[in-house]
Design a protein around this motif. Structure first.
Motif, PDB file in Angstrom:
ATOM      1  N   MET A  40       0.732  -1.132   0.063  1.00 56.03           N
ATOM      2  CA  MET A  40      -0.004  -0.062  -0.123  1.00 56.03           C
ATOM      3  C   MET A  40       0.746   1.389   0.052  1.00 56.03           C
ATOM      4  SD  MET A  40      -1.396   0.090   3.923  1.00 56.03           S
ATOM      5  CE  MET A  40      -0.513  -0.437   5.095  1.00 56.03           C
ATOM      6  N   GLY A  66       1.120   8.492   8.355  1.00 51.68           N
ATOM      7  CA  GLY A  66       1.131   7.287   7.602  1.00 51.68           C
ATOM      8  C   GLY A  66       2.597   7.127   6.749  1.00 51.68           C
ATOM      9  N   LEU A  89       4.506  10.368  10.741  1.00 52.40           N
ATOM     10  CA  LEU A  89       3.900   9.676  12.095  1.00 52.40           C
ATOM     11  C   LEU A  89       3.643   8.081  11.571  1.00 52.40           C
ATOM     12  CD1 LEU A  89       1.446  11.855  13.814  1.00 52.40           C
ATOM     13  CD2 LEU A  89       3.925  11.824  13.871  1.00 52.40           C
ATOM     14  N   GLU A  90       3.856   7.381  12.380  1.00 52.70           N
ATOM     15  CA  GLU A  90       3.683   5.895  12.209  1.00 52.70           C
ATOM     16  C   GLU A  90       3.125   5.122  13.153  1.00 52.70           C
ATOM     17  OE1 GLU A  90       3.147   4.021   9.286  1.00 52.70           O
ATOM     18  OE2 GLU A  90       2.437   2.662  10.726  1.00 52.70           O
ATOM     19  N   PHE A  91       2.010   4.366  13.083  1.00 58.27           N
ATOM     20  CA  PHE A  91       1.496   3.833  14.458  1.00 58.27           C
ATOM     21  C   PHE A  91       2.067   2.258  14.734  1.00 58.27           C
ATOM     22  CE2 PHE A  91      -1.918   3.203  17.281  1.00 58.27           C
ATOM     23  CZ  PHE A  91      -2.505   1.980  17.323  1.00 58.27           C
ATOM     24  N   SER A 118      -0.014   7.753  17.492  1.00 53.63           N
ATOM     25  CA  SER A 118      -1.184   7.736  16.739  1.00 53.63           C
ATOM     26  C   SER A 118      -1.475   9.420  16.486  1.00 53.63           C
ATOM     27  CB  SER A 118      -2.459   7.367  17.509  1.00 53.63           C
ATOM     28  OG  SER A 118      -2.750   8.125  18.489  1.00 53.63           O
ATOM     29  N   SER A 119      -2.073   9.616  15.375  1.00 48.29           N
ATOM     30  CA  SER A 119      -2.209  11.277  15.008  1.00 48.29           C
ATOM     31  C   SER A 119      -3.136  11.889  16.253  1.00 48.29           C
ATOM     32  CB  SER A 119      -2.954  11.114  13.828  1.00 48.29           C
ATOM     33  OG  SER A 119      -3.946  10.435  13.698  1.00 48.29           O
ATOM     34  N   ASP A 141      -2.115   9.856   4.772  1.00 47.07           N
ATOM     35  CA  ASP A 141      -2.264   8.370   4.041  1.00 47.07           C
ATOM     36  C   ASP A 141      -2.194   7.443   5.202  1.00 47.07           C
ATOM     37  OD1 ASP A 141       0.301   6.688   2.104  1.00 47.07           O
ATOM     38  OD2 ASP A 141      -2.064   6.589   2.233  1.00 47.07           O
ATOM     39  N   HIS A 142      -3.115   7.852   6.418  1.00 47.12           N
ATOM     40  CA  HIS A 142      -3.226   6.745   7.605  1.00 47.12           C
ATOM     41  C   HIS A 142      -4.557   6.208   7.435  1.00 47.12           C
ATOM     42  CE1 HIS A 142      -4.866  10.652   8.755  1.00 47.12           C
ATOM     43  NE2 HIS A 142      -4.815  10.191  10.134  1.00 47.12           N
ATOM     44  N   TRP A 143      -5.086   5.867   8.669  1.00 46.17           N
ATOM     45  CA  TRP A 143      -6.404   5.327   8.848  1.00 46.17           C
ATOM     46  C   TRP A 143      -7.420   6.396   8.033  1.00 46.17           C
ATOM     47  CZ3 TRP A 143      -5.754   4.033  14.570  1.00 46.17           C
ATOM     48  CH2 TRP A 143      -4.727   2.736  14.896  1.00 46.17           C
ATOM     49  N   LYS A 144      -8.146   5.635   7.386  1.00 46.42           N
ATOM     50  CA  LYS A 144      -8.919   6.345   6.270  1.00 46.42           C
ATOM     51  C   LYS A 144     -10.052   7.137   7.305  1.00 46.42           C
ATOM     52  CE  LYS A 144      -6.234   4.940   3.699  1.00 46.42           C
ATOM     53  NZ  LYS A 144      -4.885   5.737   3.627  1.00 46.42           N
ATOM     54  N   ASP A 169      -4.516  10.903   0.243  1.00 43.88           N
ATOM     55  CA  ASP A 169      -4.461   9.616  -0.551  1.00 43.88           C
ATOM     56  C   ASP A 169      -5.767   8.963  -0.261  1.00 43.88           C
ATOM     57  OD1 ASP A 169      -2.450   6.729  -1.010  1.00 43.88           O
ATOM     58  OD2 ASP A 169      -3.352   7.822  -2.375  1.00 43.88           O
ATOM     59  N   ASN A 170      -6.329   8.004  -1.304  1.00 47.71           N
ATOM     60  CA  ASN A 170      -7.212   7.088  -1.222  1.00 47.71           C
ATOM     61  C   ASN A 170      -8.582   7.686  -0.880  1.00 47.71           C
ATOM     62  OD1 ASN A 170      -4.788   5.755   0.866  1.00 47.71           O
ATOM     63  ND2 ASN A 170      -5.091   4.854  -1.123  1.00 47.71           N
ATOM     64  N   PRO A 174      -9.295   3.161  -0.358  1.00 45.94           N
ATOM     65  CA  PRO A 174     -10.423   2.692   0.168  1.00 45.94           C
ATOM     66  C   PRO A 174     -11.614   3.562   0.395  1.00 45.94           C
ATOM     67  CG  PRO A 174      -8.835   1.974   1.552  1.00 45.94           C
ATOM     68  CD  PRO A 174      -7.996   2.712   0.615  1.00 45.94           C
ATOM     69  N   LEU A 198      -5.631   3.188  -7.776  1.00 46.29           N
ATOM     70  CA  LEU A 198      -5.019   2.656  -6.641  1.00 46.29           C
ATOM     71  C   LEU A 198      -3.697   1.933  -7.112  1.00 46.29           C
ATOM     72  CD1 LEU A 198      -5.235   1.497  -3.951  1.00 46.29           C
ATOM     73  CD2 LEU A 198      -6.253  -0.705  -5.110  1.00 46.29           C
ATOM     74  N   GLU A 199      -2.542   2.354  -6.227  1.00 45.42           N
ATOM     75  CA  GLU A 199      -1.189   1.872  -6.525  1.00 45.42           C
ATOM     76  C   GLU A 199      -1.167   0.350  -7.230  1.00 45.42           C
ATOM     77  OE1 GLU A 199      -2.307   3.299  -3.837  1.00 45.42           O
ATOM     78  OE2 GLU A 199      -1.849   1.921  -1.994  1.00 45.42           O
TER      79      GLU A 199
HETATM   80  O1  763 Z   1      -5.091   1.554   5.037  1.00 43.44           O
HETATM   81  C1  763 Z   1      -4.219   2.247   4.410  1.00 43.44           C
HETATM   82  N1  763 Z   1      -3.403   3.044   4.822  1.00 43.44           N
HETATM   83  C2  763 Z   1      -3.283   3.268   6.227  1.00 43.44           C
HETATM   84  C3  763 Z   1      -2.262   2.163   6.922  1.00 43.44           C
HETATM   85  C4  763 Z   1      -2.440   2.121   8.379  1.00 43.44           C
HETATM   86  O2  763 Z   1      -1.984   3.452   8.908  1.00 43.44           O
HETATM   87  C5  763 Z   1      -2.145   3.601  10.309  1.00 43.44           C
HETATM   88  N2  763 Z   1      -1.226   4.938  10.942  1.00 43.44           N
HETATM   89  C6  763 Z   1      -0.506   5.350  10.137  1.00 43.44           C
HETATM   90  C7  763 Z   1      -0.110   6.456  10.853  1.00 43.44           C
HETATM   91  C8  763 Z   1      -0.947   6.544  11.811  1.00 43.44           C
HETATM   92  C9  763 Z   1      -1.222   7.712  12.724  1.00 43.44           C
HETATM   93  N3  763 Z   1      -2.385   7.673  13.568  1.00 43.44           N
HETATM   94  C10 763 Z   1      -3.169   6.661  13.444  1.00 43.44           C
HETATM   95  C11 763 Z   1      -3.055   5.470  12.549  1.00 43.44           C
HETATM   96  C12 763 Z   1      -1.880   5.590  11.647  1.00 43.44           C
HETATM   97  C13 763 Z   1      -4.245   2.179   2.826  1.00 43.44           C
HETATM   98  C14 763 Z   1      -4.936   0.970   2.404  1.00 43.44           C
HETATM   99  C15 763 Z   1      -5.015   0.730   1.007  1.00 43.44           C
HETATM  100  C16 763 Z   1      -5.716  -0.426   0.494  1.00 43.44           C
HETATM  101  C17 763 Z   1      -6.339  -0.292  -0.732  1.00 43.44           C
HETATM  102  C18 763 Z   1      -7.232  -1.409  -1.186  1.00 43.44           C
HETATM  103  C19 763 Z   1      -7.512  -2.682  -0.653  1.00 43.44           C
HETATM  104  F1  763 Z   1      -7.931  -3.607  -1.111  1.00 43.44           F
HETATM  105  C20 763 Z   1      -6.246  -2.847   0.576  1.00 43.44           C
HETATM  106  C21 763 Z   1      -5.674  -1.593   0.921  1.00 43.44           C
HETATM  107  C22 763 Z   1      -4.406   1.386  -0.034  1.00 43.44           C
HETATM  108  C23 763 Z   1      -3.833   2.614   0.641  1.00 43.44           C
HETATM  109  O3  763 Z   1      -2.960   3.483  -0.193  1.00 43.44           O
HETATM  110  C24 763 Z   1      -3.598   2.952   1.877  1.00 43.44           C
HETATM  111  O4  763 Z   1      -2.883   3.929   2.424  1.00 43.44           O
END
Ligand code: 763
Ligand code: MG
Length: 214
Positions: A40, A66, A89-91, A118-119, A141-144, A169-170, A174, A198-199
């Protein structure tokens, strides 16, 4: 025990990229995701849009929500002016550990501050912990389902100024429907959608660029 996908991605970077060459790290990850395993990362199509927005903004203060494996971190950091750092930031600690190594392999460790957490917890700490007044550029680009609460948090914490640019992003896949509705309806933002996919797939997705109007 079996390696993880981020660990296999790191191995591919160490095998196929040139140390200190960000472009080769980006290419090695894209090759891995196209020919070995989907992952992703924002990818090359949306990544080029990200590059153009970062270049246009030429930010002095940057936040990425993210990190994942550091692909977009490397894309952004390689374009920043000398002396400018980005906070990312990365969780997930395991992902952060891989990202740290990929960012270092690209030779960009001095331009990146990687923070685990977490953000919702970290955004209110930005001013005191990192001496930030406002952000020029934010990449979401983190939790949608955190995009909307976090943009409201940026407003409440006074972290946006007239002209701050948020790139999300996204927004299609999603998907972030509540965030999209908010930035497109709010008189405080000027929003623009950049269609893409989608990438590494043919599935529709895109980036939403929103400028805070103050
Ligand atoms: O879920 C996605 N990204 C998020 C990751 C967790 O992020 C957790 N996270 C990272 C910092 C952070 C800070 N605070 C809270 C949560 C925090 C993400 C998912 C997909 C995707 C698209 C289709 C599919 F079939 C399956 C997946 C594509 C993307 O480009 C994404 O970015
Ligand atoms: Mg994404």
């Amino acid at each position: 025990t079996r390696s993880t996908r981020p660990q296999r991605m790191l191995k591919a970077v160490q095998k196929n990229a040139t140390k200190g060459n960000p472009k080769s790290v980006i290419s090695a990850i894209d090759y891995f995701c196209k020919h070995s395993e989907w992952a992703m990362n924002v990818g090359d199509e949306k990544g080029s849009i990200l590059d153009s927005v970062v270049t246009e903004v030429n930010p002095s203060t940057v936040l990425e929500l993210g990190t994942y494996c550091g692909y977009s971190t490397v894309r952004i950091a390689r374009l920043l002016s000398p002396g400018t750092k980005l906070i990312t930031l990365e969780f997930n600690p395991a992902n952060a550990a891989v990202a740290k190594q990929i960012i270092a392999y690209a030779g960009l460790q001095d331009k990146v501050i990687l923070v685990e957490g977490s953000s919702g917890d970290l955004i209110p700490q930005m001013k005191e912990r990192f001496g930030i007044t406002t952000f020029d550029f934010i990449f979401l680009d983190h939790w949608k389902d955190r995009y909307l609460p976090d943009i409201k948090l940026f407003e409440e914490c006074g972290l946006l100024r007239k002209g701050s640019v948020l790139l999300a992003d996204n927004v299609i896949c999603p998907g972030t429907p509540e965030y999209l509705e908010y930035v497109r309806k709010s008189p405080r933002y000027e929003s623009k959608y950049f269609p893409a996919h989608l990438e590494y797939t043919k599935v529709e997705d895109g980036l939403e660029k929103s400028v805070f109007l103050g």
